[in-house]
Scaffold this active site. Structure first.
Site, short mmCIF file in Angstrom:
data_model
loop_
_atom_site.label_atom_id
_atom_site.label_comp_id
_atom_site.label_asym_id
_atom_site.label_seq_id
_atom_site.Cartn_x
_atom_site.Cartn_y
_atom_site.Cartn_z
N GLU A 294 -40.29 -40.27 106.04
CA GLU A 294 -41.68 -42.13 105.20
C GLU A 294 -42.59 -40.96 105.19
O GLU A 294 -43.50 -41.36 104.10
CB GLU A 294 -41.44 -42.79 106.71
CG GLU A 294 -39.93 -43.53 107.09
CD GLU A 294 -40.22 -44.61 105.13
OE1 GLU A 294 -40.38 -45.07 104.52
OE2 GLU A 294 -38.27 -43.94 105.56
N TRP B 116 -42.55 -39.65 102.17
CA TRP B 116 -42.45 -40.57 101.01
C TRP B 116 -44.07 -40.80 100.61
O TRP B 116 -44.00 -40.40 99.13
CB TRP B 116 -41.98 -41.88 100.96
CG TRP B 116 -40.03 -42.22 100.99
CD1 TRP B 116 -39.98 -42.26 101.59
CD2 TRP B 116 -39.79 -42.42 99.63
NE1 TRP B 116 -37.74 -42.38 101.21
CE2 TRP B 116 -38.24 -42.64 100.00
CE3 TRP B 116 -40.15 -43.10 98.34
CZ2 TRP B 116 -37.50 -43.34 98.64
CZ3 TRP B 116 -39.07 -42.66 97.59
CH2 TRP B 116 -37.87 -43.18 97.84
N TRP C 279 -40.26 -61.41 82.30
CA TRP C 279 -40.50 -61.31 82.62
C TRP C 279 -41.27 -62.80 82.30
O TRP C 279 -41.19 -63.63 81.70
CB TRP C 279 -41.69 -60.74 83.48
CG TRP C 279 -41.97 -59.72 83.36
CD1 TRP C 279 -41.89 -58.72 82.47
CD2 TRP C 279 -40.44 -58.84 84.58
NE1 TRP C 279 -42.19 -57.03 83.52
CE2 TRP C 279 -41.12 -57.30 84.70
CE3 TRP C 279 -40.20 -59.90 85.84
CZ2 TRP C 279 -40.70 -56.26 85.47
CZ3 TRP C 279 -39.95 -59.40 86.34
CH2 TRP C 279 -39.96 -56.89 86.85
N ASN D 78 -42.14 -53.33 107.00
CA ASN D 78 -42.08 -52.49 105.60
C ASN D 78 -40.26 -53.03 104.86
O ASN D 78 -40.23 -53.34 103.47
CB ASN D 78 -41.69 -51.28 105.71
CG ASN D 78 -41.02 -50.19 104.66
OD1 ASN D 78 -42.03 -50.23 103.54
ND2 ASN D 78 -39.91 -49.79 104.28
N TRP E 16 -43.55 -58.04 87.99
CA TRP E 16 -43.88 -56.98 89.72
C TRP E 16 -45.65 -57.33 89.91
O TRP E 16 -45.45 -56.41 90.84
CB TRP E 16 -43.02 -55.65 89.62
CG TRP E 16 -43.57 -55.07 88.87
CD1 TRP E 16 -42.62 -54.86 87.34
CD2 TRP E 16 -44.21 -54.10 88.31
NE1 TRP E 16 -42.93 -53.91 86.92
CE2 TRP E 16 -43.94 -52.79 87.40
CE3 TRP E 16 -45.46 -53.73 89.46
CZ2 TRP E 16 -45.40 -52.50 87.07
CZ3 TRP E 16 -45.87 -51.76 88.55
CH2 TRP E 16 -45.60 -51.92 87.68
N TRP F 139 -43.00 -50.99 95.20
CA TRP F 139 -43.38 -52.28 93.58
C TRP F 139 -42.29 -52.02 92.83
O TRP F 139 -41.25 -52.38 92.54
CB TRP F 139 -44.96 -53.36 93.33
CG TRP F 139 -45.03 -54.33 94.57
CD1 TRP F 139 -45.89 -54.08 95.48
CD2 TRP F 139 -44.52 -55.86 95.10
NE1 TRP F 139 -46.68 -55.36 96.40
CE2 TRP F 139 -45.05 -56.30 95.79
CE3 TRP F 139 -43.47 -56.05 93.61
CZ2 TRP F 139 -44.88 -57.53 95.55
CZ3 TRP F 139 -43.16 -57.42 93.80
CH2 TRP F 139 -44.08 -58.08 95.17
#
Length: 470
Positions: A278, A281, A310, A345, A363, A386
């Site tokens: 993590e 990341w 969208w 998370n 988004w 996202w």
């Protein structure tokens, strides 16, 4: 006297701070913090993050005062004013060199380049350091010489190439001989548009960050791989706000893991190694911001998704923001974030995918709402997460992966404990009924019916993505 100026930004600590250590090794140090509230707000940061930032500056000033290092403070409106503000301080105090740690979003990169150029023209050396990452962006590339766009190969190469020196802690400065310069009194934050969650939720400073790390390692790290997805328990490190503003460093975290895990990062205890991933990341997304600057311009990484149709659905978006979609896990998560400035998370993925797939709302609207509320709001990680959920980004979920919120609820909150905590109107229902309350119960508990049907929404999202030409 070779006076060194340290410019603090999102590195609010005295321990393991590359720029501060380098400056202290060369001569007496003064520090500066430029508060740029208008710019921060234009980048989407809300009251929670800005308030936490302000508290972090107070904490680091106290720590610096203990080293006899004065912290100066200036308010500027825009990053473009940084070069002149810093030069004015440098000239006033006969500064020989400037030191700072790089930040990687595009506007911050441009600001730092402008500062370096201005100092060069003034014949003052400016040093930038890659403090927030183990590898400077551009030094960890694919076999073709490109930036990585997928996490797994990036992580494999990171583990293979990382060295002891890269993860070694930087020296903490010794107290210096007091200077005639005194620390500035830090001004109070102006009244911001939204109300902050306050200091009780997230006390600032590296001492608190260190306590969080110690408690995590002692009580939760060995079960991290099993409990990190369960929102009703404290299964995560809760360090994200402190990492976002540099109140603790990734090296301190990695060193703590190695001391618990026989010197290893990639193997050994599965809870610890899962957490290390993590942390990697976070570094991956910072490399992405440099290698693919279009993501810093609010463009999708997957170029073909620019044409995605969208939906304009202000009513649905407002229901999502306020936690009244009729999907209890989604609603509980959104209420948690608004109330505390933080969201678990697993639930960030669930709520982001609900907005972008179930409601088929852009988004970027959700990304902005998260930044307005998250105390750990950080462009690289927030944007990366996202875009992953929306299937538009690097290493993104396949477009046909659409979480069923009810299934997610039953799997990760089996007894509905998290739901009951944040949706008290459902707390009297039987545990199994909390995931998707039957219609006859909804009127009794004053909870809305689902604003969209999962199967119908899923098919709509699949059709929208299939319509894209690659």
């Amino acid at each position: 006297m070779d006076v060194q100026l340290v410019w603090l930004r999102s590195d609010l600590r005295i321990h393991d701070n590359t720029a501060l250590a380098a400056a202290a090794a060369k001569g007496p140090v003064i520090a500066i913090f430029l508060r740029t509230i208008s710019q921060w707000q234009s980048h989407g940061h809300g009251a929670n993050k800005i308030d936490f930032w302000g508290c972090g500056v107070e904490a680091v000033q106290s720590a610096l005062n203990g080293l006899n290092i004065p912290l100066l403070h200036r308010d500027i409106e825009h990053y473009s004013e940084a070069p002149q503000a810093l030069l004015a301080i440098a000239h006033e105090h006969s500064v020989q060199q400037l030191h700072f740690n790089y930040q990687y979003p595009l506007n911050e990169q441009r600001r730092d380049k402008a500062v370096i150029q201005a100092f060069k023209e003034a014949d003052i050396t400016a040093h930038g350091y890659h403090d927030a990452v183990a590898f400077a962006p551009g030094t960890l590339l694919t076999g073709k010489g490109d930036y990585y766009g997928v996490f797994t190969p990036f992580a494999k190469v990171w583990h293979k190439q990382v060295s002891v020196e890269q993860l070694a802690l930087r020296d903490t400065p010794e107290p210096q001989t007091p200077l005639s310069i005194k620390s500035d009194k830090l001004p109070k934050l102006p009244k911001l548009d939204s109300q902050s969650v306050g200091h009780h939720e997230w006390p600032a400073g590296e001492e608190t960050a260190g306590d969080h790390l110690a408690r995590f390692l002692r009580f939760r790290s060995r079960h991290y791989h099993q409990q990190r997805d369960i929102p009703s328990v404290r299964g995560t490190s809760e360090l994200s706000p402190y990492l976002a503003l540099g109140m603790i460093s990734h090296r301190q975290c990695m060193q703590a893991v190695m001391s618990e895990n026989g010197g290893h990062l990639a193997d050994g205890d599965v809870g610890l190694t899962t957490w290390v991933n993590e942390l990697i990341w976070r570094e991956f997304y910072q490399h992405v911001a440099v290698g693919f600057p279009e993501v810093c311009r609010y463009q999708p990484f997957q170029e073909h998704t620019k044409q995605l149709a969208w939906r304009d659905d202000d009513e649905g978006f407002q229901a999502w923001c306020e936690g009244r979609t009729g999907y209890p896990l989604v609603d509980a998560a959104m209420r948690q974030m608004v109330a505390t400035g933080w969201m678990h998370n697993r639930l960030r993925m669930v709520t982001a995918m609900f907005l972008s797939k179930h409601l088929l709302i852009d988004w970027r609207r959700g990304e902005e709402f998260f930044m307005q509320h998250l105390v750990d709001g950080e462009f690289c990680a927030n944007n990366g997460g996202w875009q992953w959920a929306a299937s538009t980004g690097t290493d993104s979920a396949p477009y046909f992966r659409i979480f069923n919120p009810t299934t997610q609820s039953k799997r990760f909150d089996p007894d509905g404990e998290f739901i009951a905590r944040w949706l008290p109107e459902l707390s009297e229902l039987p545990a199994k009924a909390r995931h998707a309350p039957p219609h006859d119960m909804l009127t009794q508990v004053n909870y809305p019916t689902p604003i969209v049907d999962h199967k119908t929404a899923r098919l709509r999202a699949l059709e929208a993505f299939k319509a894209l030409s690659r």
